[in-house]
Design a protein around this motif. Structure first.
Motif, PDB file in Angstrom:
ATOM      1  N   GLU A 198       2.379   6.371  -3.496  1.00 39.54           N
ATOM      2  CA  GLU A 198       1.602   5.149  -3.307  1.00 39.54           C
ATOM      3  C   GLU A 198       2.251   4.243  -2.254  1.00 39.54           C
ATOM      4  O   GLU A 198       1.570   3.646  -1.426  1.00 39.54           O
ATOM      5  CB  GLU A 198       1.481   4.387  -4.637  1.00 39.54           C
ATOM      6  CG  GLU A 198       0.581   5.059  -5.660  1.00 39.54           C
ATOM      7  CD  GLU A 198      -0.818   5.279  -5.117  1.00 39.54           C
ATOM      8  OE1 GLU A 198      -1.356   4.381  -4.450  1.00 39.54           O
ATOM      9  OE2 GLU A 198      -1.374   6.364  -5.349  1.00 39.54           O
ATOM     10  N   LYS A 256       1.723   5.974   0.982  1.00 41.58           N
ATOM     11  CA  LYS A 256       0.308   6.284   1.228  1.00 41.58           C
ATOM     12  C   LYS A 256       0.111   7.754   1.552  1.00 41.58           C
ATOM     13  O   LYS A 256      -0.668   8.137   2.428  1.00 41.58           O
ATOM     14  CB  LYS A 256      -0.253   5.429   2.379  1.00 41.58           C
ATOM     15  CG  LYS A 256      -0.076   3.936   2.184  1.00 41.58           C
ATOM     16  CD  LYS A 256      -0.747   3.438   0.918  1.00 41.58           C
ATOM     17  CE  LYS A 256      -0.554   1.947   0.737  1.00 41.58           C
ATOM     18  NZ  LYS A 256      -1.087   1.433  -0.547  1.00 41.58           N
ATOM     19  N   GLU A 299      -1.893  -0.759  -8.823  1.00 41.46           N
ATOM     20  CA  GLU A 299      -2.464   0.420  -9.477  1.00 41.46           C
ATOM     21  C   GLU A 299      -3.702   0.052 -10.301  1.00 41.46           C
ATOM     22  O   GLU A 299      -4.624   0.852 -10.429  1.00 41.46           O
ATOM     23  CB  GLU A 299      -1.417   1.093 -10.367  1.00 41.46           C
ATOM     24  CG  GLU A 299      -0.307   1.794  -9.612  1.00 41.46           C
ATOM     25  CD  GLU A 299      -0.814   2.942  -8.761  1.00 41.46           C
ATOM     26  OE1 GLU A 299      -1.436   3.862  -9.332  1.00 41.46           O
ATOM     27  OE2 GLU A 299      -0.621   2.912  -7.543  1.00 41.46           O
TER      28      GLU A 299
END
Length: 427
Positions: free
Chosen positions: A256, A259, A357
């Protein structure tokens, strides 16, 4: 030059976060100073090799390896079995070395069978959010105690230590926000160095131990040939499953931050196989089993160092330093409160990562219900006294003593149950 300095910063981050566990375990098993020093060096060596293997062959992400908290918990529990189930400290350590090697075998088998990829599908944005928040909550107590000087048997807040840590935190935050890119990138290292100097000035830094050798390769099977009994076999299997959960979460979080595409082929399979090799190395070198550290995402977010090359070079530096006792002793002299202070800054970034998230969740009603149950269970067991799990099987005791894993598992089951009800039209 820039890559080298970034690598040194990675090295400092890795060692600062790894040095406490082997020292604490050595104390539990009453190892003498020479044995303790060797145990620390072997552990750091294994962690350096583990980072290299994961960075080059495994998940190929900048995620540092650290002593697995689950193994730390098992070492702590088994220390209480000395004199009852096992005749001596060394015999107990031989059992645990065998357990880590068996865990490595389980890791490799489960990875080859494709089980890790299936488990990875359970780590939805909701579960990742819950895992990160539980991680922050579980570690926040340790950070605060360390920054207030409540370490090494000290039970009263140390005002000077607390003030210096406050200065380090403010300074590190400031350096991480300046417009000068190279200062921002190396803010963690600058904060650590300035903090170390402040502690030296105030006479609060531990002395550097002298070493009799300039080079020392870690011994193999230092505690003797590994042993296995039925209890250790069962414990190793369940610890492996929990370590897989930890590994998946760390990879998801770093993806995350970077990316990266979640569907990259074989990332989890390769990472699982290398984790198995790393567990085997932990047993062979009589150290502590490793696990990818989720806090690496906060480090990358704070410094902006996203490339894999500085991480690999930093892991190489860690490996080399572990072979040079004089340098290892210098790194080991970093005051613990300084390490806690810069890590505090790193983990504040994790809060933002966790909150982002939630934005990816498809059904907030399910997210909130899963989070509520996961938090209540995970945080609730964090407040249980250590003696509450005495008399329970080791597997159950190690699970209850780890609110992070227990709460995450509760959230996974809750979310999957609610999703199943939704698919069947019951929600």
């Amino acid at each position: 030059m820039k890559t080298t300095i970034s690598a040194i910063q990675w090295m400092a981050f890795m060692i600062a976060g790894a040095i406490a566990a082997p020292i604490a375990i050595a104390d539990l098993y009453h190892l003498n100073p020479i044995e303790t020093s060797a145990f620390v060096e072997r552990t750091i060596f294994v962690l350096g090799i583990a980072g290299l293997l994961q960075g080059i062959i495994g998940h190929r992400l900048p995620i540092s390896e650290g002593p697995a908290g689950l193994w730390w918990g098992v070492f702590t529990i088994y220390a209480g079995f000395v004199g009852t189930l096992y005749t001596s400290n060394i015999e107990t350590l031989r059992e645990l070395s065998g357990g880590m090697m068996l865990s490595g075998v389980f890791f490799i088998i489960l990875s080859a069978l494709g089980l890790i990829q299936k488990l990875a599908k359970l780590f939805t944005p909701t579960v990742t959010f819950i895992y990160l928040f539980l991680l922050i909550l579980q570690l926040s107590g340790s950070f605060m105690k360390g920054m207030l000087g409540l370490t090494d048997g000290v039970h009263v807040i140390q005002p000077i230590t607390a003030l210096l840590c406050f200065i380090i935190i403010i300074l590190t935050f400031y350096l991480g926000q300046v417009r000068i890119q190279w200062v921002k990138q190396f803010s963690i290292m600058f904060g650590m160095l300035i903090g170390w100097i402040l502690f030296i000035i105030f006479g609060l830094s531990p002395g550097v131990l002298k070493s009799q050798h300039w080079f020392s390769f870690p011994d193999i099977l230092s505690f003797g040939l590994p042993k296995l009994d039925s209890g250790v076999i069962v414990t190793s299997f369940f610890i492996t499953i929990l370590l897989i959960t930890n590994m998946i979460a760390s990879i998801r979080v770093m993806e995350e931050v970077l990316k990266k595409d979640h569907k990259q082929v074989n990332r989890f399979k390769q990472a699982g196989i290398i984790s198995g090799i790393n567990q085997l190395a932990g047993g062979v070198f009589s150290s502590i089993g490793s696990v990818p550290i989720s806090g690496s995402a906060g480090f990358v977010s704070q410094t902006g160092i996203k490339g894999i090359k500085p991480f690999i070079l930093g892991s190489l530096f860690v490996t080399v330093i572990s072979l040079l006792p004089p340098l290892m002793n210098i790194m080991a002299a970093l005051p613990a409160p300084v390490g806690y202070s810069v890590t505090f800054v790193i983990f504040t970034k994790m809060v933002g990562i966790a909150l982002t998230e939630i934005e990816k969740a498809d059904d907030l009603k399910i997210t909130y219900m899963s989070a509520g149950i996961g938090f209540l269970i995970g945080v609730g067991v964090m407040f249980l006294p250590a003696e509450a799990t005495k008399g329970l099987p080791v597997v159950i005791a190690s699970l209850i003593n780890n609110g992070l894993i227990l709460g995450t598992i509760a959230a996974v089951f809750t979310e999957q149950f609610l999703l199943w009800k939704k698919r069947n039209g019951n929600i």
